[in-house]
Design an enzyme around this catalytic site. Structure first.
Site, mmCIF file in Angstrom:
data_model
loop_
_atom_site.group_PDB
_atom_site.id
_atom_site.type_symbol
_atom_site.label_atom_id
_atom_site.label_comp_id
_atom_site.label_asym_id
_atom_site.label_seq_id
_atom_site.Cartn_x
_atom_site.Cartn_y
_atom_site.Cartn_z
ATOM 1 N N ASN A 1 37.682 35.789 46.019
ATOM 2 C CA ASN A 1 38.176 35.872 47.394
ATOM 3 C C ASN A 1 37.748 37.226 47.945
ATOM 4 O OD1 ASN A 1 39.558 35.931 49.780
ATOM 5 N ND2 ASN A 1 41.609 35.932 48.856
ATOM 6 N N TRP A 2 36.758 37.177 48.831
ATOM 7 C CA TRP A 2 36.235 38.447 49.363
ATOM 8 C C TRP A 2 37.195 39.071 50.370
ATOM 9 C CZ3 TRP A 2 30.279 37.554 50.584
ATOM 10 C CH2 TRP A 2 29.619 37.200 49.403
ATOM 11 N N LYS A 3 38.163 38.306 50.845
ATOM 12 C CA LYS A 3 39.075 38.784 51.908
ATOM 13 C C LYS A 3 38.212 39.314 53.060
ATOM 14 C CE LYS A 3 42.557 39.441 48.398
ATOM 15 N NZ LYS A 3 43.748 40.129 47.931
ATOM 16 N N HIS B 1 47.334 31.785 51.415
ATOM 17 C CA HIS B 1 47.271 33.043 50.664
ATOM 18 C C HIS B 1 48.443 33.935 51.095
ATOM 19 C CE1 HIS B 1 45.938 36.922 49.214
ATOM 20 N NE2 HIS B 1 45.151 36.264 48.386
ATOM 21 N N GLU C 1 48.615 36.907 51.845
ATOM 22 C CA GLU C 1 48.330 37.788 52.998
ATOM 23 C C GLU C 1 48.438 37.009 54.307
ATOM 24 O OE1 GLU C 1 44.632 39.195 51.383
ATOM 25 O OE2 GLU C 1 45.769 40.205 49.808
ATOM 26 N N GLU D 1 49.692 33.242 42.514
ATOM 27 C CA GLU D 1 49.363 34.644 42.745
ATOM 28 C C GLU D 1 50.658 35.413 42.997
ATOM 29 O OE1 GLU D 1 45.027 35.230 44.099
ATOM 30 O OE2 GLU D 1 46.233 34.911 45.874
ATOM 31 N N GLY E 1 46.133 43.224 44.201
ATOM 32 C CA GLY E 1 45.585 44.489 44.667
ATOM 33 C C GLY E 1 46.321 45.712 44.156
ATOM 34 N N SER F 1 44.947 40.971 40.353
ATOM 35 C CA SER F 1 44.326 42.019 39.535
ATOM 36 C C SER F 1 43.586 41.469 38.310
ATOM 37 C CB SER F 1 45.366 43.073 39.130
ATOM 38 O OG SER F 1 45.913 43.692 40.288
ATOM 39 N N GLY G 1 40.303 38.808 43.591
ATOM 40 C CA GLY G 1 40.084 39.546 44.827
ATOM 41 C C GLY G 1 39.121 40.695 44.603
ATOM 42 N N GLY G 2 39.661 41.893 44.480
ATOM 43 C CA GLY G 2 38.853 43.116 44.396
ATOM 44 C C GLY G 2 37.683 43.040 43.428
HETATM 45 P P1 13P Z 1 43.176 41.181 43.531
HETATM 46 O O1 13P Z 1 42.322 40.517 42.475
HETATM 47 O O2 13P Z 1 42.441 42.233 44.303
HETATM 48 O O3 13P Z 1 44.480 41.623 42.994
HETATM 49 O O4 13P Z 1 43.499 40.036 44.619
HETATM 50 C C1 13P Z 1 43.996 38.825 44.203
HETATM 51 C C2 13P Z 1 43.957 37.895 45.345
HETATM 52 O O5 13P Z 1 44.707 38.036 46.294
HETATM 53 C C3 13P Z 1 42.969 36.810 45.304
HETATM 54 O O6 13P Z 1 43.201 35.871 46.306
#
Ligand code: 13P
Length: 252
Positions: free
Chosen positions: A9-11, A99, A101, A169, A175, A214, A235-236
């Site tokens: 997930n590049w966000k 998600h 967010e 999640e 994050g 993470s 994510g990251g």
């Molecule tokens: P991180 O891997 O950066 O913690 O993010 C997880 C996430 O929200 C994937 O959708």
């Protein structure tokens, strides 16, 4: 057997101009690590403006591409939104839904997540439906209750279908560098699968449940060794194609 699925997930990160080099590096690294499409699915959830290009390049390499959200309606006066019709027209067959967010910053509710998931499925787009508790909810021992409430409208709206993916999640692990332990993640996944089993044993067998929060190449193996963890939503660590390739390769 549920085939592992590793989703990045590049966000709201990276750039359109970086998409070709990202796909190229990911392809080379995965080849070097002997990844094949038979071993696991690779899904890239990219920002909306990148979807067409990402799909064109990624599909040649056997990767799938997802939107990060959709609107529940097919069209209309909803400035800034994208519909599932638009995804289909681009050849995009996947979308993230709900998600944390989106829930936190854009007021998505359990009910709107269910509507979006239903809209996706009705158009042949596979939703990856995200659920998970906050730190305060976990500390108050409300994790199961929260997961049950988040999933209930989704299970009602999607009754009769098994063509979706769930992602657990925990919000406190996103994050933050704080991954759920293998045991904590497995416990939550087993609980989610028990909710699916209550609908139907076949559903529980079929639906993949990804872990997100993470995830890195250093912790993916332990997570994937758990019986109810069928992949990851990263994510990251997905922003670097070399690291993401390792996560994919180590997930076998
Ligand atoms: P991180 O891997 O950066 O913690 O993010 C997880 C996430 O929200 C994937 O959708």
């Amino acid at each position: 057997m549920r085939k592992p699925l590793i989703a990045g997930n590049w966000k709201m990160n990276l750039l359109y101009s970086k998409v070709p080099s990202y796909v190229e590096v990911l392809t080379k690294e995965l080849q070097a690590l002997h990844w094949t499409q038979a071993t696991s699915g690779v899904l890239l959830a990219v920002p909306s403006p990148f979807l067409g290009l990402a799909r064109e390049l990624a599909s040649k390499q056997g990767f799938s591409v997802a939107a990060q959200t959709i609107h529940e309606k097919s069209e209309g006066a909803f400035t800034g939104e994208i519909s599932v019709n638009m995804l289909k027209d681009l050849g995009v067959d996947w979308t993230l839904v709900g998600h944390s967010e989106r829930r936190q910053y854009y007021n998505e509710t359990n009910e709107s997540v269910a509507l979006k998931s239903k809209a996706a499925l009705e158009h042949g787009v596979t939703p990856v439906i995200c659920i998970g508790e906050t730190r305060a909810e976990r500390e108050a021992n409300q994790t199961h209750e929260v997961l049950r409430k988040q999933l209930a409208p989704v299970l009602t709206a999607l009754k009769g279908s098994d063509a979706y993916v769930l992602a657990y999640e925990p919000v406190w692990a996103i994050g933050t560098g704080l991954t759920a332990s293998d045991e904590q993640a497995q416990e939550a996944h087993a609980f989610i699968r028990s909710l699916l089993r209550a609908e139907s044993p076949a559903l529980a067998e079929k639906v993949r449940i990804l872990y997100g929060g993470s995830v890195k190449s250093s912790n993916i193996k332990g997570l994937m060794a758990q019986p109810d963890i069928d992949g990851a939503l990263v994510g990251g660590a997905s922003l670097d194609p070399t690291e993401f390739a390792k996560i994919v390769a180590f997930s076998r």
